[in-house]
Write a protein that holds these residues in place. Structure first.
Motif, PDB file in Angstrom:
ATOM      1  N   LYS A   5     -84.155  29.795  15.650  1.00 52.24           N
ATOM      2  CA  LYS A   5     -85.135  29.293  16.625  1.00 52.24           C
ATOM      3  C   LYS A   5     -84.662  28.774  17.862  1.00 52.24           C
ATOM      4  CE  LYS A   5     -88.621  28.134  13.469  1.00 52.24           C
ATOM      5  NZ  LYS A   5     -89.776  27.153  13.011  1.00 52.24           N
ATOM      6  N   LEU A   6     -85.310  29.268  18.944  1.00 55.42           N
ATOM      7  CA  LEU A   6     -84.641  28.866  20.268  1.00 55.42           C
ATOM      8  C   LEU A   6     -85.697  27.700  20.941  1.00 55.42           C
ATOM      9  CD1 LEU A   6     -84.094  32.477  21.876  1.00 55.42           C
ATOM     10  CD2 LEU A   6     -82.531  30.899  20.826  1.00 55.42           C
ATOM     11  N   LEU A   7     -84.928  26.857  21.711  1.00 59.61           N
ATOM     12  CA  LEU A   7     -85.703  25.703  22.118  1.00 59.61           C
ATOM     13  C   LEU A   7     -85.842  26.135  23.877  1.00 59.61           C
ATOM     14  CD1 LEU A   7     -86.711  22.847  22.416  1.00 59.61           C
ATOM     15  CD2 LEU A   7     -84.424  22.244  22.626  1.00 59.61           C
ATOM     16  N   ASN A   8     -86.805  26.316  24.422  1.00 59.16           N
ATOM     17  CA  ASN A   8     -87.068  26.420  25.994  1.00 59.16           C
ATOM     18  C   ASN A   8     -86.785  25.310  26.779  1.00 59.16           C
ATOM     19  OD1 ASN A   8     -88.029  26.836  28.111  1.00 59.16           O
ATOM     20  ND2 ASN A   8     -89.943  27.907  27.989  1.00 59.16           N
ATOM     21  N   ILE A   9     -85.619  25.355  27.483  1.00 60.18           N
ATOM     22  CA  ILE A   9     -85.336  24.431  28.531  1.00 60.18           C
ATOM     23  C   ILE A   9     -85.623  24.536  29.665  1.00 60.18           C
ATOM     24  CG2 ILE A   9     -83.452  23.751  26.870  1.00 60.18           C
ATOM     25  CD1 ILE A   9     -81.250  25.124  28.596  1.00 60.18           C
ATOM     26  N   VAL A  15     -82.260  27.312  24.355  1.00 64.87           N
ATOM     27  CA  VAL A  15     -80.769  27.003  23.484  1.00 64.87           C
ATOM     28  C   VAL A  15     -80.968  27.131  22.056  1.00 64.87           C
ATOM     29  CG1 VAL A  15     -79.574  25.125  22.793  1.00 64.87           C
ATOM     30  CG2 VAL A  15     -80.303  25.316  25.321  1.00 64.87           C
ATOM     31  N   VAL A  16     -80.260  27.420  21.098  1.00 68.29           N
ATOM     32  CA  VAL A  16     -80.445  27.655  19.776  1.00 68.29           C
ATOM     33  C   VAL A  16     -80.734  26.180  19.128  1.00 68.29           C
ATOM     34  CG1 VAL A  16     -79.409  28.183  17.381  1.00 68.29           C
ATOM     35  CG2 VAL A  16     -79.067  29.718  19.442  1.00 68.29           C
ATOM     36  N   ILE A  17     -81.789  25.907  18.603  1.00 67.57           N
ATOM     37  CA  ILE A  17     -82.457  24.550  18.118  1.00 67.57           C
ATOM     38  C   ILE A  17     -81.171  23.833  17.067  1.00 67.57           C
ATOM     39  CG2 ILE A  17     -83.950  23.424  16.520  1.00 67.57           C
ATOM     40  CD1 ILE A  17     -86.053  24.670  18.018  1.00 67.57           C
ATOM     41  N   SER A  18     -80.676  24.561  16.189  1.00 67.34           N
ATOM     42  CA  SER A  18     -79.869  24.305  15.257  1.00 67.34           C
ATOM     43  C   SER A  18     -78.537  23.731  15.879  1.00 67.34           C
ATOM     44  CB  SER A  18     -79.496  25.062  14.038  1.00 67.34           C
ATOM     45  OG  SER A  18     -78.838  26.394  14.596  1.00 67.34           O
ATOM     46  N   LYS A  52     -83.253  19.763  40.675  1.00 67.84           N
ATOM     47  CA  LYS A  52     -82.515  18.605  40.451  1.00 67.84           C
ATOM     48  C   LYS A  52     -82.449  18.447  38.766  1.00 67.84           C
ATOM     49  CE  LYS A  52     -83.750  13.481  40.324  1.00 67.84           C
ATOM     50  NZ  LYS A  52     -84.692  12.478  40.723  1.00 67.84           N
ATOM     51  N   THR A  53     -81.273  18.090  38.263  1.00 68.83           N
ATOM     52  CA  THR A  53     -81.006  17.702  36.774  1.00 68.83           C
ATOM     53  C   THR A  53     -81.823  16.605  36.316  1.00 68.83           C
ATOM     54  OG1 THR A  53     -78.874  18.543  37.181  1.00 68.83           O
ATOM     55  CG2 THR A  53     -79.352  17.323  35.092  1.00 68.83           C
ATOM     56  N   ARG A  54     -82.617  16.841  35.336  1.00 70.14           N
ATOM     57  CA  ARG A  54     -83.432  15.922  34.775  1.00 70.14           C
ATOM     58  C   ARG A  54     -83.109  15.461  33.381  1.00 70.14           C
ATOM     59  NH1 ARG A  54     -87.932  18.208  38.079  1.00 70.14           N
ATOM     60  NH2 ARG A  54     -88.242  16.610  39.880  1.00 70.14           N
ATOM     61  N   SER A  55     -82.566  16.312  32.407  1.00 73.80           N
ATOM     62  CA  SER A  55     -81.959  16.217  31.248  1.00 73.80           C
ATOM     63  C   SER A  55     -80.630  16.820  31.138  1.00 73.80           C
ATOM     64  CB  SER A  55     -83.099  16.390  30.306  1.00 73.80           C
ATOM     65  OG  SER A  55     -83.190  17.851  30.417  1.00 73.80           O
ATOM     66  N   LEU A  56     -79.820  16.283  30.065  1.00 75.31           N
ATOM     67  CA  LEU A  56     -78.586  16.715  29.488  1.00 75.31           C
ATOM     68  C   LEU A  56     -79.106  17.040  28.150  1.00 75.31           C
ATOM     69  CD1 LEU A  56     -75.943  14.353  31.052  1.00 75.31           C
ATOM     70  CD2 LEU A  56     -76.398  16.499  31.875  1.00 75.31           C
ATOM     71  N   ILE A  57     -78.530  18.335  27.475  1.00 67.80           N
ATOM     72  CA  ILE A  57     -78.525  18.478  26.179  1.00 67.80           C
ATOM     73  C   ILE A  57     -77.051  18.938  25.943  1.00 67.80           C
ATOM     74  CG2 ILE A  57     -79.595  20.399  24.829  1.00 67.80           C
ATOM     75  CD1 ILE A  57     -81.449  21.069  27.214  1.00 67.80           C
ATOM     76  N   PHE A  78     -88.605  20.355  21.050  1.00 69.93           N
ATOM     77  CA  PHE A  78     -87.924  20.582  19.930  1.00 69.93           C
ATOM     78  C   PHE A  78     -88.584  20.133  18.788  1.00 69.93           C
ATOM     79  CE2 PHE A  78     -84.622  18.548  17.193  1.00 69.93           C
ATOM     80  CZ  PHE A  78     -83.664  19.397  17.339  1.00 69.93           C
ATOM     81  N   THR A  79     -89.278  19.080  18.703  1.00 69.96           N
ATOM     82  CA  THR A  79     -90.256  18.764  17.469  1.00 69.96           C
ATOM     83  C   THR A  79     -90.984  19.679  16.917  1.00 69.96           C
ATOM     84  OG1 THR A  79     -91.569  17.358  18.714  1.00 69.96           O
ATOM     85  CG2 THR A  79     -89.759  16.159  17.538  1.00 69.96           C
TER      86      THR A  79
END
Length: 85
Positions: A5-9, A15-18, A52-57, A78-79
């Motif tokens: 499963k992929l997480l849309n960023i 990104v691969v959720i796992s 602008k960067t708003r989050s870091l994964i 993610f959830t």
């Protein structure tokens, strides 16, 4: 074969959720340090598309991915299992 499963960023990036360990804001001193260390080690991935960067994964491979999407939005996705709401 297990389907990943992929997480849309944002902006067509995923990104691969796992592999995701944490989704955090970029403004605190420890997060800025983490970002700089990842950059120096060649583990920084910029997925902001010039915004602008708003989050870091943070991933399990210790890579640091920059996103222009708010951490709250990414964590909701993610959830929800990676679906793009």
């Amino acid at each position: 074969m297990e389907k990943k499963k992929l997480l849309n960023i944002g902006f067509g990036n995923a990104v691969v959720i796992s592999r995701v360990v944490a989704i955090v804001g970029p403004t605190s001193s420890p997060m800025r340090r983490l970002r700089e260390e990842a950059k120096q080690a060649g583990r920084l991935i910029d997925a902001t598309q010039g915004r602008k960067t708003r989050s870091l994964i943070i991933t399990d491979s210790n890579h640091c991915i920059l996103s222009a999407i708010q951490p709250e939005t990414i964590s909701q996705r993610f959830t929800a299992g990676g679906s793009d709401e």
